[in-house]
Design an enzyme around this catalytic site. Sequence first.
Site, PDB file in Angstrom:
ATOM      1  N   ASP A   1       0.784  -1.242   0.000  1.00 57.42           N
ATOM      2  CA  ASP A   1       0.000   0.000   0.000  1.00 57.42           C
ATOM      3  C   ASP A   1       0.820   1.299   0.000  1.00 57.42           C
ATOM      4  O   ASP A   1       0.507   2.226   0.766  1.00 57.42           O
ATOM      5  CB  ASP A   1      -0.959  -0.005   1.198  1.00 57.42           C
ATOM      6  CG  ASP A   1      -1.944  -1.168   1.181  1.00 57.42           C
ATOM      7  OD1 ASP A   1      -1.875  -1.999   0.267  1.00 57.42           O
ATOM      8  OD2 ASP A   1      -2.782  -1.262   2.104  1.00 57.42           O
TER       9      ASP A   1
ATOM     10  N   LYS B   1      -7.148  -4.905  -3.059  1.00 57.48           N
ATOM     11  CA  LYS B   1      -7.893  -5.467  -1.926  1.00 57.48           C
ATOM     12  C   LYS B   1      -8.797  -4.406  -1.329  1.00 57.48           C
ATOM     13  O   LYS B   1      -8.522  -3.210  -1.422  1.00 57.48           O
ATOM     14  CB  LYS B   1      -6.914  -5.978  -0.871  1.00 57.48           C
ATOM     15  CG  LYS B   1      -5.993  -4.882  -0.338  1.00 57.48           C
ATOM     16  CD  LYS B   1      -4.959  -5.433   0.613  1.00 57.48           C
ATOM     17  CE  LYS B   1      -4.049  -4.362   1.152  1.00 57.48           C
ATOM     18  NZ  LYS B   1      -4.736  -3.336   1.974  1.00 57.48           N
TER      19      LYS B   1
ATOM     20  N   CYS C   1      -1.893  -3.000   7.616  1.00 57.21           N
ATOM     21  CA  CYS C   1      -1.845  -3.891   6.453  1.00 57.21           C
ATOM     22  C   CYS C   1      -0.575  -4.731   6.381  1.00 57.21           C
ATOM     23  O   CYS C   1      -0.624  -5.885   5.956  1.00 57.21           O
ATOM     24  CB  CYS C   1      -2.102  -3.092   5.187  1.00 57.21           C
ATOM     25  SG  CYS C   1      -3.828  -2.537   5.127  1.00 57.21           S
TER      26      CYS C   1
HETATM   27  C1  VGL Z   1      -4.594   0.488   5.779  1.00 56.67           C
HETATM   28  C2  VGL Z   1      -6.180   1.285   7.217  1.00 56.67           C
HETATM   29  C3  VGL Z   1      -7.146   1.198   6.235  1.00 56.67           C
HETATM   30  C4  VGL Z   1      -3.164   0.108   5.554  1.00 56.67           C
HETATM   31  C5  VGL Z   1      -5.539   0.378   4.783  1.00 56.67           C
HETATM   32  O1  VGL Z   1      -2.707   0.076   4.390  1.00 56.67           O
HETATM   33  O2  VGL Z   1      -2.477  -0.172   6.552  1.00 56.67           O
HETATM   34  N1  VGL Z   1      -4.914   0.933   6.986  1.00 56.67           N
HETATM   35  N2  VGL Z   1      -6.810   0.739   5.023  1.00 56.67           N
END
Ligand code: VGL
Length: 200
Positions: A11, A109, A154
Site C-alpha cells: 500500500d 484489496k 496492512c
Molecule cells: C490500511 C487502514 C485502512 C493500511 C488500509 O494500508 O495499513 N490501513 N486501510
Amino acid sequence: MTATSALLVIDVQNDFCEGGALAVAGGSEVIAPINKMMESSEISVLSQDWHPEDHQSFATNHQSRNPYELVDMPYGQQVLWPAHCIIGTSGADFHPDLKTGLAQMVVRKGFRREIDSYSAFFENDKTTPTGLDGYLKSRGVTTVILAGLALDFCVYYSAIDAQALGYKVVVETDACRAIDLDGSLDAALSAMRNAGIHVK
Ligand code: VGL
Ligand code: ZN
C-alpha cells in the site's frame, strides 16, 4: 523447485503518504529503501488498497460516527477510517516515486463494499482470499519479505497471514511506517514476534 523469496510491498499509495487522506507519518520515507529492495528482488508484488466510495470501513458511511471509532461488523470489530484509496482517485494511485515497473504483480484489496481487507492474502473475515497465495505458490515462493504501509495494519495482517500460510516471513521495519492507534504498533510488533516472524 529451489527456495525463492518474494518482496511484498504493501500500500505505498498517495493517501498513506504526506498530504494524503489517511497519511502515515513519514510514509514516503519507505519509498527509497523499497525501490532498492525491488531492484535486487527476483519477484516483487505490490498491494493496492482499493475501495469503492460507499465502503463500510469509512466513518462517513456510518451515521454519527467519527474516524478511528470501532464498530461491530458481521466479521468482527472494524476501525472506521477517513475515506481513503477510493477507486479511480489520485489518492489510490501508487506514490509517483515508487518504481512500480519493477513489480510483476499488483494485488488489489478492499474492493467489496461490505468488508475491509487489511491483509494482502485474506479479507478481514479471514476467509475470503485475494488470490495472492496462489500466485506466490505457483511461482515457487517460500519466503515473503514485507515492507510498506502501514506497519501496524496492512503490513501486520499480511505478515500474520503469510506465516499461517506456511511462508517464512521477514518484516523490514526500516522500510515501513506505522499509524500507531492506541498502542497498535507495539501490539503488532509483539504479535508478529510471538508468531515467529522475523521482525528486522
Ligand atoms: C490500511 C487502514 C485502512 C493500511 C488500509 O494500508 O495499513 N490501513 N486501510
Ligand atoms: Zn483501506
